[in-house]
Design a protein around this motif. Structure first.
Motif, PDB file in Angstrom:
ATOM      1  N   ALA A 201      92.075 -25.905   1.999  1.00 57.51           N
ATOM      2  CA  ALA A 201      91.869 -27.706   1.742  1.00 57.51           C
ATOM      3  C   ALA A 201      90.430 -27.247   3.470  1.00 57.51           C
ATOM      4  O   ALA A 201      89.400 -28.512   3.273  1.00 57.51           O
ATOM      5  CB  ALA A 201      92.164 -27.977   2.976  1.00 57.51           C
TER       6      ALA A 201
ATOM      7  N   SER B 162      96.811 -30.643  -5.707  1.00 54.35           N
ATOM      8  CA  SER B 162      96.831 -31.045  -5.003  1.00 54.35           C
ATOM      9  C   SER B 162      96.202 -29.307  -3.299  1.00 54.35           C
ATOM     10  O   SER B 162      95.792 -28.786  -4.332  1.00 54.35           O
ATOM     11  CB  SER B 162      98.102 -30.777  -4.257  1.00 54.35           C
ATOM     12  OG  SER B 162      98.916 -29.676  -4.010  1.00 54.35           O
ATOM     13  N   PHE B 163      96.002 -29.658  -2.490  1.00 50.74           N
ATOM     14  CA  PHE B 163      95.854 -28.109  -1.941  1.00 50.74           C
ATOM     15  C   PHE B 163      96.545 -27.686  -1.056  1.00 50.74           C
ATOM     16  O   PHE B 163      96.274 -25.896  -0.574  1.00 50.74           O
ATOM     17  CB  PHE B 163      94.663 -28.461  -1.491  1.00 50.74           C
ATOM     18  CG  PHE B 163      93.053 -29.033  -1.355  1.00 50.74           C
ATOM     19  CD1 PHE B 163      92.479 -29.312  -2.525  1.00 50.74           C
ATOM     20  CD2 PHE B 163      92.526 -29.710  -0.187  1.00 50.74           C
ATOM     21  CE1 PHE B 163      91.882 -29.183  -3.233  1.00 50.74           C
ATOM     22  CE2 PHE B 163      90.496 -30.343  -1.382  1.00 50.74           C
ATOM     23  CZ  PHE B 163      90.503 -30.330  -2.217  1.00 50.74           C
ATOM     24  N   HIS B 164      97.815 -27.905  -1.655  1.00 51.25           N
ATOM     25  CA  HIS B 164      98.753 -27.725  -0.741  1.00 51.25           C
ATOM     26  C   HIS B 164      99.314 -25.270  -1.252  1.00 51.25           C
ATOM     27  O   HIS B 164      99.521 -25.672  -2.430  1.00 51.25           O
ATOM     28  CB  HIS B 164      99.550 -28.535  -0.787  1.00 51.25           C
ATOM     29  CG  HIS B 164     101.914 -27.901  -0.385  1.00 51.25           C
ATOM     30  ND1 HIS B 164     101.483 -27.068   0.802  1.00 51.25           N
ATOM     31  CD2 HIS B 164     103.058 -26.680  -1.073  1.00 51.25           C
ATOM     32  CE1 HIS B 164     102.605 -26.812   0.872  1.00 51.25           C
ATOM     33  NE2 HIS B 164     103.382 -26.431   0.091  1.00 51.25           N
ATOM     34  N   ASN B 165      98.816 -25.047  -0.552  1.00 57.03           N
ATOM     35  CA  ASN B 165      99.764 -23.604  -0.899  1.00 57.03           C
ATOM     36  C   ASN B 165      98.871 -23.240  -1.951  1.00 57.03           C
ATOM     37  O   ASN B 165      99.040 -21.982  -2.382  1.00 57.03           O
ATOM     38  CB  ASN B 165     100.564 -23.139  -1.110  1.00 57.03           C
ATOM     39  CG  ASN B 165     101.786 -21.659  -0.915  1.00 57.03           C
ATOM     40  OD1 ASN B 165     100.672 -21.559  -0.315  1.00 57.03           O
ATOM     41  ND2 ASN B 165     102.258 -21.452  -2.000  1.00 57.03           N
ATOM     42  N   LYS B 166      97.444 -23.537  -1.222  1.00 55.03           N
ATOM     43  CA  LYS B 166      96.136 -23.049  -2.437  1.00 55.03           C
ATOM     44  C   LYS B 166      94.996 -21.884  -1.705  1.00 55.03           C
ATOM     45  O   LYS B 166      94.730 -22.858  -0.446  1.00 55.03           O
ATOM     46  CB  LYS B 166      95.475 -24.252  -3.081  1.00 55.03           C
ATOM     47  CG  LYS B 166      96.653 -24.956  -4.733  1.00 55.03           C
ATOM     48  CD  LYS B 166      95.791 -25.530  -5.455  1.00 55.03           C
ATOM     49  CE  LYS B 166      96.689 -25.344  -6.668  1.00 55.03           C
ATOM     50  NZ  LYS B 166      98.025 -26.011  -6.545  1.00 55.03           N
TER      51      LYS B 166
ATOM     52  N   GLU C 268      92.324 -21.491   3.803  1.00 55.63           N
ATOM     53  CA  GLU C 268      92.848 -22.456   2.576  1.00 55.63           C
ATOM     54  C   GLU C 268      91.851 -22.912   1.998  1.00 55.63           C
ATOM     55  O   GLU C 268      91.187 -22.757   2.958  1.00 55.63           O
ATOM     56  CB  GLU C 268      94.203 -23.164   3.854  1.00 55.63           C
ATOM     57  CG  GLU C 268      95.498 -23.014   4.801  1.00 55.63           C
ATOM     58  CD  GLU C 268      95.730 -23.612   5.598  1.00 55.63           C
ATOM     59  OE1 GLU C 268      95.486 -24.467   5.583  1.00 55.63           O
ATOM     60  OE2 GLU C 268      96.800 -22.906   5.924  1.00 55.63           O
TER      61      GLU C 268
ATOM     62  N   ASP D 106      95.089 -26.992 -11.011  1.00 59.31           N
ATOM     63  CA  ASP D 106      96.042 -26.236 -10.187  1.00 59.31           C
ATOM     64  C   ASP D 106      96.210 -24.774 -10.242  1.00 59.31           C
ATOM     65  O   ASP D 106      96.519 -24.105  -9.193  1.00 59.31           O
ATOM     66  CB  ASP D 106      97.454 -26.423 -11.681  1.00 59.31           C
ATOM     67  CG  ASP D 106      97.351 -27.773 -11.221  1.00 59.31           C
ATOM     68  OD1 ASP D 106      97.301 -28.121 -10.855  1.00 59.31           O
ATOM     69  OD2 ASP D 106      98.259 -28.462 -12.536  1.00 59.31           O
TER      70      ASP D 106
ATOM     71  N   GLU E 200      97.766 -18.277  -4.387  1.00 54.38           N
ATOM     72  CA  GLU E 200      99.063 -18.929  -4.005  1.00 54.38           C
ATOM     73  C   GLU E 200     100.010 -17.665  -2.966  1.00 54.38           C
ATOM     74  O   GLU E 200      99.515 -16.813  -4.278  1.00 54.38           O
ATOM     75  CB  GLU E 200      99.689 -19.875  -5.356  1.00 54.38           C
ATOM     76  CG  GLU E 200      98.769 -21.068  -6.137  1.00 54.38           C
ATOM     77  CD  GLU E 200      99.776 -21.665  -6.765  1.00 54.38           C
ATOM     78  OE1 GLU E 200     101.685 -21.322  -6.870  1.00 54.38           O
ATOM     79  OE2 GLU E 200      99.539 -22.600  -7.192  1.00 54.38           O
TER      80      GLU E 200
END
Length: 335
Positions: free
Chosen positions: A209, A239-243, A207, A277, A332
């Motif tokens: 993050a 954002s770091f979500h799902n990255k 991840e 992104d 992703e």
């Protein structure tokens, strides 16, 4: 799939045909066949069966299935071979049984008999060989994958310079007397860094993050060791979500900034880490260092190879006399 016969294949064929011949002898005995049928039919069928197997394994399957995917030619040549050799075996059996030639079947009936007989005598040993080859190929593929992963993990673990721990211990030694509170923070960050390396050594991707937390700890150690020689800025435009990024990617990039650049007098080495992104971009100023190398070597090559597997996008690098910039794709994971 490699269809070439090896030693174990010959052993398998030998065992199979010994059993098949013994069963055929019993069958001939129960049918009260003549001796000449034992002497002609069984050897003829054995030689033709072996010949067909060798042709399938060394010519038909490699050329028309594995290499060229020409299935129509494979079927046509297979039927032709089975027909020709089937006629040979049937004719020998017909003659050895003492039958009248007036009873010899017509062409189409002979075609059906020849194909049916050859399919019966060849299908089982050929199926055994192909099944064996398939599982051998699967095992070999698994071994190659495991070896590649082991090599990659060794490479990842070796990304931290062997002197890294030694240099940090020297820094820590200096801090213990001069700044005990910062020494405690330094120990904490160093332990977090190594704990992360140990816990993620089996992970192909991580991840973003978590990788950024690692980067922040690494930056703290670097700035504590070198003071203001290295300045870092992190810009989060997404954002770091799902990255995700390959495990250790940021580690490689940060290490090489320190490795290949040294601050000169009042000229600091400034680095900007930008998260968008789709890209993570690391851009740093360059120092005039005679010992500076032009490439990252193993670290960057390893990263490029991993991205070639993990993503359709490639690592982007731009460099001039003043700055070095590298952009790595953010991955992703679809759910």
């Amino acid at each position: 799939m490699n269809t070439r016969l090896n030693k174990s294949d010959y052993i398998l064929l030998t065992i199979y045909f010994i059993i098949a011949i013994i069963l055929q002898i019993f069958d001939y005995y129960e049918s009260q066949n003549m001796i000449i049928e034992y002497l002609l039919d069984i050897p003829a069928e054995l030689m033709v069966s072996l010949g067909l197997i060798f042709l399938f394994m060394n010519w038909l399957i490699p050329r028309y299935i594995v290499e060229n995917k020409q299935y129509l030619y494979f079927v046509l040549y297979s039927l032709l071979l089975m027909f020709c050799l089937g006629i040979l075996v049937y004719t020998i059996g017909f003659w050895s049984a003492g039958k009248q030639w007036s009873e010899y079947p017509t062409f189409w009936k002979l075609f059906r008999i020849a194909i049916s007989d050859m399919a019966e005598v060849v299908s089982l040993p050929l199926g055994l060989l192909l099944g064996k080859k398939y599982y051998e190929g699967q095992i070999q593929f698994s071994n190659i994958q495991r070896q590649q992963k082991e090599n990659e993990l060794k490479l990842l673990r070796s990304q931290i310079d062997p002197h890294f721990l030694f240099n940090n211990l020297n820094t820590l030694d200096a801090l213990v007397d001069s700044n005990p509170e910062k020494a405690k923070e330094y120990i904490n960050r160093l332990s977090l860094l190594y704990r992360y390396l140990i816990s993620t050594k089996e992970a192909e991707i991580m991840e973003l993050a978590e990788e950024m937390k690692f980067a922040e700890n690494y930056i703290f150690l670097t700035q504590t060791r070198f003071g203001d020689d290295y300045l870092f800025e992190i810009i989060k435009n997404s954002s770091f979500h799902n990255k995700f990024i390959p495990t250790g990617a940021l580690q490689t990039l940060l290490e090489n900034i320190v490795k290949h650049n040294r601050a000169n007098f009042d000229k600091k080495i400034t680095t900007t880490i930008t998260i968008d992104d789709q890209w993570l971009i690391v851009e740093n100023t360059k120092s005039k260092n005679d010992q500076q190398q032009e490439s990252f070597g193993i670290g960057l090559d390893n990263m490029k190879r991993r991205y070639a597997i993990l993503s359709k996008q490639n690592v982007k690098i731009t460099s001039d006399t003043m700055k070095f910039k590298i952009a790595i794709p953010i991955l992703e994971i679809s759910h």
